[in-house]
Design a protein around this motif. Structure first.
Motif, PDB file in Angstrom:
ATOM      1  N   PRO A 137      -5.087   4.779  -2.466  1.00 34.60           N
ATOM      2  CA  PRO A 137      -6.216   5.481  -2.163  1.00 34.60           C
ATOM      3  C   PRO A 137      -7.505   5.025  -2.613  1.00 34.60           C
ATOM      4  CG  PRO A 137      -5.049   7.124  -3.070  1.00 34.60           C
ATOM      5  CD  PRO A 137      -4.127   6.028  -3.385  1.00 34.60           C
ATOM      6  N   MET A 138      -8.703   5.117  -1.706  1.00 35.85           N
ATOM      7  CA  MET A 138     -10.007   4.953  -2.500  1.00 35.85           C
ATOM      8  C   MET A 138     -10.222   6.407  -3.057  1.00 35.85           C
ATOM      9  SD  MET A 138     -11.674   2.660   0.372  1.00 35.85           S
ATOM     10  CE  MET A 138     -13.508   2.785  -0.781  1.00 35.85           C
ATOM     11  N   ALA A 139     -11.512   6.526  -3.583  1.00 34.44           N
ATOM     12  CA  ALA A 139     -11.900   7.568  -4.422  1.00 34.44           C
ATOM     13  C   ALA A 139     -12.237   8.766  -3.354  1.00 34.44           C
ATOM     14  CB  ALA A 139     -12.922   7.419  -5.257  1.00 34.44           C
TER      15      ALA A 139
ATOM     16  N   VAL B 292      -6.603   3.840   7.486  1.00 39.06           N
ATOM     17  CA  VAL B 292      -5.132   4.304   7.497  1.00 39.06           C
ATOM     18  C   VAL B 292      -5.290   5.693   7.963  1.00 39.06           C
ATOM     19  CG1 VAL B 292      -2.965   4.286   6.522  1.00 39.06           C
ATOM     20  CG2 VAL B 292      -4.274   2.413   5.986  1.00 39.06           C
ATOM     21  N   ALA B 293      -4.528   5.962   9.112  1.00 37.83           N
ATOM     22  CA  ALA B 293      -4.618   7.585   9.518  1.00 37.83           C
ATOM     23  C   ALA B 293      -3.572   8.353   8.554  1.00 37.83           C
ATOM     24  CB  ALA B 293      -3.896   7.757  10.904  1.00 37.83           C
ATOM     25  N   GLY B 294      -3.690   9.443   8.631  1.00 40.01           N
ATOM     26  CA  GLY B 294      -2.919  10.456   7.468  1.00 40.01           C
ATOM     27  C   GLY B 294      -3.833  10.900   6.171  1.00 40.01           C
ATOM     28  N   ALA B 295      -2.846  11.454   5.484  1.00 40.41           N
ATOM     29  CA  ALA B 295      -3.473  12.034   4.361  1.00 40.41           C
ATOM     30  C   ALA B 295      -3.814  10.822   3.358  1.00 40.41           C
ATOM     31  CB  ALA B 295      -2.302  12.750   3.579  1.00 40.41           C
ATOM     32  N   GLY B 296      -4.858  10.940   2.446  1.00 35.02           N
ATOM     33  CA  GLY B 296      -5.435   9.984   1.515  1.00 35.02           C
ATOM     34  C   GLY B 296      -6.359   9.000   2.108  1.00 35.02           C
ATOM     35  N   ASN B 297      -7.271   8.566   1.347  1.00 36.11           N
ATOM     36  CA  ASN B 297      -8.277   7.854   1.554  1.00 36.11           C
ATOM     37  C   ASN B 297      -7.935   6.259   1.840  1.00 36.11           C
ATOM     38  OD1 ASN B 297      -9.762  10.310   1.204  1.00 36.11           O
ATOM     39  ND2 ASN B 297     -10.004   9.747  -0.940  1.00 36.11           N
ATOM     40  N   TYR B 298      -6.964   5.866   2.527  1.00 38.27           N
ATOM     41  CA  TYR B 298      -6.285   4.523   2.329  1.00 38.27           C
ATOM     42  C   TYR B 298      -7.127   3.682   3.135  1.00 38.27           C
ATOM     43  CZ  TYR B 298      -2.154   5.980  -0.331  1.00 38.27           C
ATOM     44  OH  TYR B 298      -1.381   6.608  -1.295  1.00 38.27           O
ATOM     45  N   TYR B 299      -7.399   2.617   2.936  1.00 36.56           N
ATOM     46  CA  TYR B 299      -8.105   1.420   3.651  1.00 36.56           C
ATOM     47  C   TYR B 299      -7.181   0.143   3.546  1.00 36.56           C
ATOM     48  CZ  TYR B 299     -11.721  -0.797   6.013  1.00 36.56           C
ATOM     49  OH  TYR B 299     -12.471  -1.527   7.186  1.00 36.56           O
TER      50      TYR B 299
ATOM     51  N   MET C 214       0.867  -1.152  -0.017  1.00 37.82           N
ATOM     52  CA  MET C 214       0.051  -0.080   0.099  1.00 37.82           C
ATOM     53  C   MET C 214       0.960   1.306  -0.106  1.00 37.82           C
ATOM     54  SD  MET C 214      -2.689   1.277   2.832  1.00 37.82           S
ATOM     55  CE  MET C 214      -3.664  -0.164   2.900  1.00 37.82           C
ATOM     56  N   GLY C 215       0.415   2.243  -0.661  1.00 30.63           N
ATOM     57  CA  GLY C 215       1.156   3.305  -0.676  1.00 30.63           C
ATOM     58  C   GLY C 215       0.926   4.461  -1.829  1.00 30.63           C
ATOM     59  N   GLU C 216       2.007   5.173  -2.238  1.00 32.25           N
ATOM     60  CA  GLU C 216       1.810   6.401  -3.303  1.00 32.25           C
ATOM     61  C   GLU C 216       1.419   5.629  -4.347  1.00 32.25           C
ATOM     62  OE1 GLU C 216       1.354   9.177  -5.621  1.00 32.25           O
ATOM     63  OE2 GLU C 216       1.934   9.637  -3.456  1.00 32.25           O
ATOM     64  N   PRO C 217       0.182   6.026  -5.244  1.00 33.38           N
ATOM     65  CA  PRO C 217      -0.405   5.306  -6.354  1.00 33.38           C
ATOM     66  C   PRO C 217       0.629   5.512  -7.649  1.00 33.38           C
ATOM     67  CG  PRO C 217      -1.619   7.211  -5.887  1.00 33.38           C
ATOM     68  CD  PRO C 217      -0.587   7.110  -4.613  1.00 33.38           C
ATOM     69  N   THR C 218       1.478   6.480  -7.637  1.00 34.78           N
ATOM     70  CA  THR C 218       2.292   6.714  -8.755  1.00 34.78           C
ATOM     71  C   THR C 218       3.642   5.792  -8.612  1.00 34.78           C
ATOM     72  OG1 THR C 218       3.431   8.603  -7.638  1.00 34.78           O
ATOM     73  CG2 THR C 218       1.546   9.020  -9.093  1.00 34.78           C
ATOM     74  N   SER C 219       3.739   5.140  -7.546  1.00 32.51           N
ATOM     75  CA  SER C 219       4.973   4.413  -7.420  1.00 32.51           C
ATOM     76  C   SER C 219       4.621   2.739  -8.101  1.00 32.51           C
ATOM     77  CB  SER C 219       5.223   4.001  -5.885  1.00 32.51           C
ATOM     78  OG  SER C 219       6.400   3.007  -5.712  1.00 32.51           O
ATOM     79  N   TYR C 220       5.902   2.227  -8.795  1.00 34.33           N
ATOM     80  CA  TYR C 220       5.520   1.297  -9.315  1.00 34.33           C
ATOM     81  C   TYR C 220       5.232  -0.165  -8.544  1.00 34.33           C
ATOM     82  CZ  TYR C 220       6.412   2.968 -14.091  1.00 34.33           C
ATOM     83  OH  TYR C 220       6.536   3.605 -15.111  1.00 34.33           O
ATOM     84  N   SER C 221       6.021   0.041  -7.157  1.00 29.87           N
ATOM     85  CA  SER C 221       5.962  -0.996  -6.098  1.00 29.87           C
ATOM     86  C   SER C 221       4.478  -1.115  -5.477  1.00 29.87           C
ATOM     87  CB  SER C 221       6.922  -0.788  -5.343  1.00 29.87           C
ATOM     88  OG  SER C 221       6.765   0.266  -4.334  1.00 29.87           O
ATOM     89  N   THR C 222       3.636  -0.068  -5.671  1.00 27.12           N
ATOM     90  CA  THR C 222       2.228   0.217  -4.897  1.00 27.12           C
ATOM     91  C   THR C 222       1.247  -0.818  -5.818  1.00 27.12           C
ATOM     92  OG1 THR C 222       2.706   2.292  -4.106  1.00 27.12           O
ATOM     93  CG2 THR C 222       0.398   1.607  -4.281  1.00 27.12           C
ATOM     94  N   TYR C 223       0.380  -1.497  -4.911  1.00 26.97           N
ATOM     95  CA  TYR C 223      -0.603  -2.264  -5.392  1.00 26.97           C
ATOM     96  C   TYR C 223      -2.031  -1.811  -5.113  1.00 26.97           C
ATOM     97  CZ  TYR C 223      -3.060  -6.168  -7.657  1.00 26.97           C
ATOM     98  OH  TYR C 223      -4.051  -6.386  -8.631  1.00 26.97           O
TER      99      TYR C 223
END
Length: 239
Positions: free
Chosen positions: A86-88, A117-124, A74-83
């Motif tokens: 964030p949610m919309a 997930v706490a912090g910036a972005g709509n992460y679950y 989980m992470g920054e969506p522009t990173s190739y390692s991220t699967y």
């Protein structure tokens, strides 16, 4: 469209069943289930939302699926390692979390995740719910996010009954080594599309759309083109 008497197509989402039978290639089924459920952070209309696993392999499937789900980054969506990105929207994440909590209160088992997930972005967090039954929230409703529900089927017949026990009917997947069995099950499923030994996809060569509360009409292929054509009959009297 109704007010203007225009033809329309409605694709209204789904709670797609992903059936794995005892004779399935489990490694292939798990790989497809992970992609089918978690791609685009689970925000796909034709995602594998209800994992209906035959009793003989549910324990082995769950262990493999859980291991693969834990490995998702989980992470920054522009990173190739991220699967998992964030949610919309925040409200969609809150709604999803409410559905997860309701399902747990109804008796499901939390195997992974289950938190915002706490912090910036709509992460679950990637979430896996086990011991889900047909009376629980995650079975009856569409969960539009990175949450998988594992349901145990007594046999293939029970798996079909569970798959059809939904107000939605977009697509379905079947994993089995028996092609004849897969075709027989496909004929019984109340969905607009069935994918054998594969997760659901859309392809311009074939029609895409659902039944029940998943909508009406078809996109793609010649069926999609004709949805918005008005046929004109010209009759020439040859006498």
């Amino acid at each position: 469209a109704g007010a203007a008497l225009k033809k329309c197509v409605l694709e209204l989402g789904g709670s797609d069943p992903f059936i794995v039978l005892n004779d399935a290639d489990l490694d292939a089924a798990v790989q497809a289930a992970v992609i089918g459920r978690f791609q685009n952070s689970g925000q796909v209309c034709a995602a594998a939302k209800r994992l209906i696993i035959e009793a003989g392999v549910v324990e082995a499937f769950t262990a493999k699926f859980l291991e693969a789900s834990r490995a998702l980054v989980m992470g920054e969506p522009t990173s190739y390692s991220t699967y998992i990105g964030p949610m919309a929207r925040f409200d969609l994440r809150d709604e999803l979390h409410g559905q997860v909590q309701a399902t747990l209160e109804e008796g499901a088992t939390l195997l992974l995740g289950g938190h915002k997930v706490a912090g910036a972005g709509n992460y679950y967090e990637p979430t896996v719910l086990a011991d889900v039954t047909d009376q629980m929230t995650s079975f009856k409703q569409e969960l539009f996010g990175p949450v998988a529900s594992i349901i145990t089927a007594r046999d293939a017949e029970h798996a079909v009954a569970l798959a059809n026990d939904s107000e939605f009917g977009l697509t379905a997947s079947i994993f089995t080594r028996d092609a004849a069995k897969a075709r027989a099950i496909a004929d019984q499923l109340e969905t607009g599309g069935v994918f054998v030994n594969a997760f659901s996809v859309s392809d311009p060569r074939v029609a895409f759309g659902g039944v029940k509360k998943s909508g009406f009409g078809r996109e793609l292929s010649h069926f999609g083109v004709r949805e918005f054509c008005n046929a004109q009959t010209v009759w020439l009297d040859r006498k």
